[in-house]
Design a protein around this motif. Structure first.
Motif, PDB file in Angstrom:
ATOM      1  N   ALA A   1       0.836  -1.190   0.000  1.00  0.00           N
ATOM      2  CA  ALA A   1       0.000   0.000   0.000  1.00  0.00           C
ATOM      3  C   ALA A   1       0.876   1.248   0.000  1.00  0.00           C
ATOM      4  O   ALA A   1       0.602   2.213  -0.692  1.00  0.00           O
ATOM      5  CB  ALA A   1      -0.915  -0.002   1.215  1.00  0.00           C
ATOM      6  N   GLN A   2       1.941   1.176   0.760  1.00  0.00           N
ATOM      7  CA  GLN A   2       2.814   2.347   0.849  1.00  0.00           C
ATOM      8  C   GLN A   2       3.590   2.582  -0.439  1.00  0.00           C
ATOM      9  O   GLN A   2       3.869   3.710  -0.799  1.00  0.00           O
ATOM     10  CB  GLN A   2       3.796   2.187   2.002  1.00  0.00           C
ATOM     11  CG  GLN A   2       3.157   2.588   3.305  1.00  0.00           C
ATOM     12  CD  GLN A   2       4.160   2.662   4.425  1.00  0.00           C
ATOM     13  OE1 GLN A   2       5.338   2.371   4.232  1.00  0.00           O
ATOM     14  NE2 GLN A   2       3.711   3.023   5.593  1.00  0.00           N
ATOM     15  N   GLN A   3       3.888   1.439  -1.118  1.00  0.00           N
ATOM     16  CA  GLN A   3       4.660   1.607  -2.351  1.00  0.00           C
ATOM     17  C   GLN A   3       3.947   2.495  -3.350  1.00  0.00           C
ATOM     18  O   GLN A   3       4.554   3.240  -4.082  1.00  0.00           O
ATOM     19  CB  GLN A   3       4.930   0.240  -2.991  1.00  0.00           C
ATOM     20  CG  GLN A   3       6.211  -0.362  -2.464  1.00  0.00           C
ATOM     21  CD  GLN A   3       6.329  -1.814  -2.841  1.00  0.00           C
ATOM     22  OE1 GLN A   3       5.727  -2.238  -3.811  1.00  0.00           O
ATOM     23  NE2 GLN A   3       7.082  -2.560  -2.069  1.00  0.00           N
ATOM     24  N   SER A   4       2.606   2.350  -3.381  1.00  0.00           N
ATOM     25  CA  SER A   4       1.866   3.200  -4.317  1.00  0.00           C
ATOM     26  C   SER A   4       1.112   4.266  -3.512  1.00  0.00           C
ATOM     27  O   SER A   4       0.096   4.763  -3.934  1.00  0.00           O
ATOM     28  CB  SER A   4       0.892   2.349  -5.107  1.00  0.00           C
ATOM     29  OG  SER A   4       0.054   1.677  -4.196  1.00  0.00           O
ATOM     30  N   GLY A   5       1.634   4.567  -2.320  1.00  0.00           N
ATOM     31  CA  GLY A   5       0.882   5.415  -1.393  1.00  0.00           C
ATOM     32  C   GLY A   5       0.722   6.837  -1.875  1.00  0.00           C
ATOM     33  O   GLY A   5       1.637   7.428  -2.430  1.00  0.00           O
ATOM     34  N   GLN A   6      -0.469   7.369  -1.667  1.00  0.00           N
ATOM     35  CA  GLN A   6      -0.695   8.780  -1.936  1.00  0.00           C
ATOM     36  C   GLN A   6      -1.504   9.357  -0.788  1.00  0.00           C
ATOM     37  O   GLN A   6      -2.363   8.692  -0.213  1.00  0.00           O
ATOM     38  CB  GLN A   6      -1.430   8.978  -3.253  1.00  0.00           C
ATOM     39  CG  GLN A   6      -2.848   8.394  -3.251  1.00  0.00           C
ATOM     40  CD  GLN A   6      -3.623   8.786  -4.471  1.00  0.00           C
ATOM     41  OE1 GLN A   6      -3.179   8.542  -5.574  1.00  0.00           O
ATOM     42  NE2 GLN A   6      -4.798   9.367  -4.277  1.00  0.00           N
ATOM     43  N   THR A   7      -1.187  10.562  -0.433  1.00  0.00           N
ATOM     44  CA  THR A   7      -1.906  11.238   0.640  1.00  0.00           C
ATOM     45  C   THR A   7      -2.261  12.633   0.168  1.00  0.00           C
ATOM     46  O   THR A   7      -1.412  13.333  -0.397  1.00  0.00           O
ATOM     47  CB  THR A   7      -0.988  11.384   1.889  1.00  0.00           C
ATOM     48  OG1 THR A   7      -0.396  10.126   2.136  1.00  0.00           O
ATOM     49  CG2 THR A   7      -1.773  11.860   3.096  1.00  0.00           C
ATOM     50  N   LEU A   8      -3.514  13.022   0.426  1.00  0.00           N
ATOM     51  CA  LEU A   8      -3.907  14.404   0.138  1.00  0.00           C
ATOM     52  C   LEU A   8      -3.430  15.233   1.334  1.00  0.00           C
ATOM     53  O   LEU A   8      -4.133  15.392   2.332  1.00  0.00           O
ATOM     54  CB  LEU A   8      -5.424  14.481  -0.044  1.00  0.00           C
ATOM     55  CG  LEU A   8      -5.980  15.777  -0.605  1.00  0.00           C
ATOM     56  CD1 LEU A   8      -5.367  16.130  -1.950  1.00  0.00           C
ATOM     57  CD2 LEU A   8      -7.499  15.689  -0.717  1.00  0.00           C
TER      58      LEU A   8
ATOM     59  N   VAL B   1      -2.236  19.777  -2.083  1.00  0.00           N
ATOM     60  CA  VAL B   1      -0.942  19.093  -2.185  1.00  0.00           C
ATOM     61  C   VAL B   1      -1.180  17.590  -2.097  1.00  0.00           C
ATOM     62  O   VAL B   1      -1.789  17.108  -1.136  1.00  0.00           O
ATOM     63  CB  VAL B   1       0.028  19.531  -1.065  1.00  0.00           C
ATOM     64  CG1 VAL B   1       1.363  18.789  -1.197  1.00  0.00           C
ATOM     65  CG2 VAL B   1       0.254  21.039  -1.097  1.00  0.00           C
ATOM     66  N   LEU B   2      -0.728  16.884  -3.127  1.00  0.00           N
ATOM     67  CA  LEU B   2      -0.819  15.429  -3.140  1.00  0.00           C
ATOM     68  C   LEU B   2       0.589  14.889  -2.931  1.00  0.00           C
ATOM     69  O   LEU B   2       1.494  15.215  -3.702  1.00  0.00           O
ATOM     70  CB  LEU B   2      -1.376  14.985  -4.500  1.00  0.00           C
ATOM     71  CG  LEU B   2      -1.883  13.567  -4.621  1.00  0.00           C
ATOM     72  CD1 LEU B   2      -2.996  13.266  -3.627  1.00  0.00           C
ATOM     73  CD2 LEU B   2      -2.389  13.330  -6.050  1.00  0.00           C
ATOM     74  N   ALA B   3       0.737  14.104  -1.865  1.00  0.00           N
ATOM     75  CA  ALA B   3       2.071  13.567  -1.553  1.00  0.00           C
ATOM     76  C   ALA B   3       2.124  12.105  -1.955  1.00  0.00           C
ATOM     77  O   ALA B   3       1.216  11.327  -1.633  1.00  0.00           O
ATOM     78  CB  ALA B   3       2.344  13.723  -0.062  1.00  0.00           C
ATOM     79  N   PHE B   4       3.149  11.736  -2.687  1.00  0.00           N
ATOM     80  CA  PHE B   4       3.347  10.349  -3.098  1.00  0.00           C
ATOM     81  C   PHE B   4       4.525   9.769  -2.340  1.00  0.00           C
ATOM     82  O   PHE B   4       5.543  10.438  -2.158  1.00  0.00           O
ATOM     83  CB  PHE B   4       3.672  10.261  -4.601  1.00  0.00           C
ATOM     84  CG  PHE B   4       2.558  10.735  -5.480  1.00  0.00           C
ATOM     85  CD1 PHE B   4       1.553   9.863  -5.873  1.00  0.00           C
ATOM     86  CD2 PHE B   4       2.511  12.056  -5.907  1.00  0.00           C
ATOM     87  CE1 PHE B   4       0.519  10.303  -6.686  1.00  0.00           C
ATOM     88  CE2 PHE B   4       1.477  12.495  -6.712  1.00  0.00           C
ATOM     89  CZ  PHE B   4       0.475  11.617  -7.105  1.00  0.00           C
ATOM     90  N   SER B   5       4.358   8.519  -1.902  1.00  0.00           N
ATOM     91  CA  SER B   5       5.521   7.864  -1.309  1.00  0.00           C
ATOM     92  C   SER B   5       5.767   6.592  -2.114  1.00  0.00           C
ATOM     93  O   SER B   5       5.335   5.516  -1.732  1.00  0.00           O
ATOM     94  CB  SER B   5       5.293   7.564   0.169  1.00  0.00           C
ATOM     95  OG  SER B   5       3.975   7.144   0.374  1.00  0.00           O
ATOM     96  N   ALA B   6       6.389   6.754  -3.264  1.00  0.00           N
ATOM     97  CA  ALA B   6       6.566   5.646  -4.205  1.00  0.00           C
ATOM     98  C   ALA B   6       7.575   4.621  -3.707  1.00  0.00           C
ATOM     99  O   ALA B   6       7.332   3.427  -3.745  1.00  0.00           O
ATOM    100  CB  ALA B   6       6.996   6.179  -5.563  1.00  0.00           C
ATOM    101  N   GLN B   7       8.713   5.082  -3.217  1.00  0.00           N
ATOM    102  CA  GLN B   7       9.726   4.138  -2.735  1.00  0.00           C
ATOM    103  C   GLN B   7      10.235   4.612  -1.383  1.00  0.00           C
ATOM    104  O   GLN B   7      11.330   5.193  -1.297  1.00  0.00           O
ATOM    105  CB  GLN B   7      10.901   4.080  -3.712  1.00  0.00           C
ATOM    106  CG  GLN B   7      10.518   3.462  -5.028  1.00  0.00           C
ATOM    107  CD  GLN B   7      11.496   3.863  -6.108  1.00  0.00           C
ATOM    108  OE1 GLN B   7      12.028   4.972  -6.160  1.00  0.00           O
ATOM    109  NE2 GLN B   7      11.760   2.921  -6.986  1.00  0.00           N
ATOM    110  N   PRO B   8       9.441   4.409  -0.357  1.00  0.00           N
ATOM    111  CA  PRO B   8       9.877   4.932   0.931  1.00  0.00           C
ATOM    112  C   PRO B   8      11.097   4.171   1.438  1.00  0.00           C
ATOM    113  O   PRO B   8      11.159   2.955   1.308  1.00  0.00           O
ATOM    114  CB  PRO B   8       8.678   4.697   1.849  1.00  0.00           C
ATOM    115  CG  PRO B   8       7.898   3.602   1.195  1.00  0.00           C
ATOM    116  CD  PRO B   8       8.193   3.636  -0.261  1.00  0.00           C
TER     117      PRO B   8
END
Ligand SMILES: Nc1ncnc2c1ncn2[C@@H]1O[C@H](COP(=O)(O)OP(=O)(O)O)[C@@H](O)[C@H]1O
Ligand SMILES: Cc1ncc(C[n+]2csc(CCOP(=O)(O)OP(=O)(O)O)c2C)c(N)n1
Ligand SMILES: [Mg+2]
Length: 393
Positions: A44-51, A62-69
């Motif tokens: 889930a975090q790999q493709s994670g997005q947070t508004l 602001v849309l935050a992506f955490s593609a490769q945490p």
């Protein structure tokens, strides 16, 4: 008797926005919740997005992506800052401002200036929202609604105007990525801008702290003065020769100021580097002023839960500069105070900085941030000035 439903105009902008948020906030929350509950947290975090900044709260989302945490890090790997704004004929501009009261076919040159100016302003107001987040614009999308009888050259000239806005300092990496075309009774232009924060975190309205300095970059009140000048000059009954001698003298001796005010309304140049500069200098909050200083400062005060005390001497100094324009229009000097305090469309940047900070170039002090009184955030001025600003509906 059946109650008639309220129209959007009767409800007003804030009530309409509340009705929108009532629907979209639960949806956005459900999406965020679903993400958290997805089996296999890592995937889930790999493709994670947070508004990270949602609707209704700031100049842009602001849309935050955490593609490769990296393991153990909750830092987003990318943040996209997003905003959109519409300009419509009749609501935001009138073609007679460029074409004159009796616009005719020979006005091709004026049509070119008109189309370019609309393109510049539509782009600039979006770029300004990106800058107000301390971010740098990356791309624009453009949706055009055009009346069937509009000359085809208008479209090319409009895009030339957009390109001009993107050549301004602070926007030079911004591309025009695409858009949409449609037909309608009047011209309507919707631009969406995307941007990215550089080395500092995005600037929120909510970050202002008691003790901070309130500062502004960019002129105040000029676009509103320009609006009144344009309405006056393009009025069907306007006849240059009919201006009283005193007004004519004023007009001639303030030509540069008048030209500045007209330009501020027709082809604004927001201080686009001011947002990222403020962020780099540790600003605590920022927003762009588009609906009038006092109304917008009130929004910043509410978001941060503080009071903003405006420095009356500073406001007075801004207003005095515009008094000649009030004179040219045969208006009371109070008009200049109203333009400064409630004008709108400045696309100036309001920002707060920690006490003792040396303000970065381009900013001038405008007041201070105080604790809220009795839990009520508000804007404080010594003299009573109209708090009314612009409402879109
Ligand atoms: N139609 C809409 N749907 C969802 N959110 C909206 C809509 N219109 C405005 N908002 C949100 O309300 C806030 C204020 O909007 P607006 O007054 O247009 O801001 P700005 O003055 O910065 O352009 C923003 O966060 C914006 O995203
Ligand atoms: C014909 C016409 N009427 C009125 C105005 C003044 N005016 C239009 S929009 C606006 C304020 C900002 O508009 P909005 O679309 O709400 O911008 P946002 O706050 O979304 O950035 C003002 C003062 C104008 N420019 N043209
Ligand atoms: Mg808007």
């Amino acid at each position: 008797m059946e109650r008639s439903p309220r129209t959007v105009a009767q409800a007003g902008e804030d009530a309409v926005l509340s009705a929108i948020l009532e629907v979209i906030t639960p949806h956005n929350d459900a999406v965020a919740q679903q993400h958290r509950q997805e089996p296999g947290q890592e995937r889930a975090q790999q493709s994670g997005q947070t508004l990270a900044v949602g609707p209704g709260n700031d100049d842009a989302a602001v849309l935050a992506f955490s593609a490769q945490p990296s393991p153990g890090s909750s830092q987003p790997t990318a943040e996209v800052v997003m905003t959109t704004d519409t300009m419509s004929e009749g609501q935001d501009f009138r073609r007679r401002w460029w074409l004159g009261p009796n616009s005719t076919a020979e006005a091709a040159e004026r049509t070119e200036v008109w189309a370019m100016d609309v393109g510049t302003k539509a782009a600039a107001q979006n770029l300004s929202d990106i800058s107000a987040m301390g971010a740098v614009p990356s791309a624009l999308l453009v949706s055009l609604t055009l009346p069937a009888d509009l000359p085809v050259e208008w479209v090319g000239d409009f895009f030339q105007g957009m390109v001009r806005a993107c050549r301004a300092p602070g926007a030079q990496r911004c591309v025009i990525a695409g858009g949409d075309l449609g037909s309608g009774d009047t011209i309507s232009v919707t631009i969406t801008a995307l941007g990215q924060a550089e080395d500092a975190p995005v600037l929120r309205r909510s970050g202002a702290q008691p003790g901070d300095i309130l500062a502004v970059a960019g002129p105040l009140g000029r676009a509103a003065a320009g609006f009144e000048l344009l309405e006056h000059l393009s009025a069907p009954e306007h006849d240059g020769a009919a201006d009283a001698t005193e007004q004519k003298r004023l007009w001639e001796s303030h030509e540069d100021l008048i030209r500045d005010c007209l330009a501020a309304q027709q082809r604004p140049e927001p201080p686009l580097t001011a947002g990222p500069t403020a962020a780099a200098h540790g600003a605590t909050a920022a927003m762009d002023i588009s609906d009038g200083l006092i109304r917008d400062a009130g929004r910043l005060a509410s978001a941060a839960g503080v009071c903003l005390k405006l420095d009356d001497a500073a406001l007075e100094a801004e207003a005095v500069q515009l008094e000649p324009v009030a004179g040219v229009l045969g208006r009371d000097p109070q008009a200049a105070r109203r333009w400064v305090c409630a004008g709108g469309e400045e696309y100036a940047l309001l920002a707060t900085f920690g006490a003792g900070v040396v303000l970065p170039e381009g900013f001038r002090p405008l007041g201070e941030v105080l604790e809220h009184r009795d839990g009520v955030p508000r804007v404080i001025t010594e003299h009573a000035v109209s708090a009314g600003g612009w409402s879109s509906l």
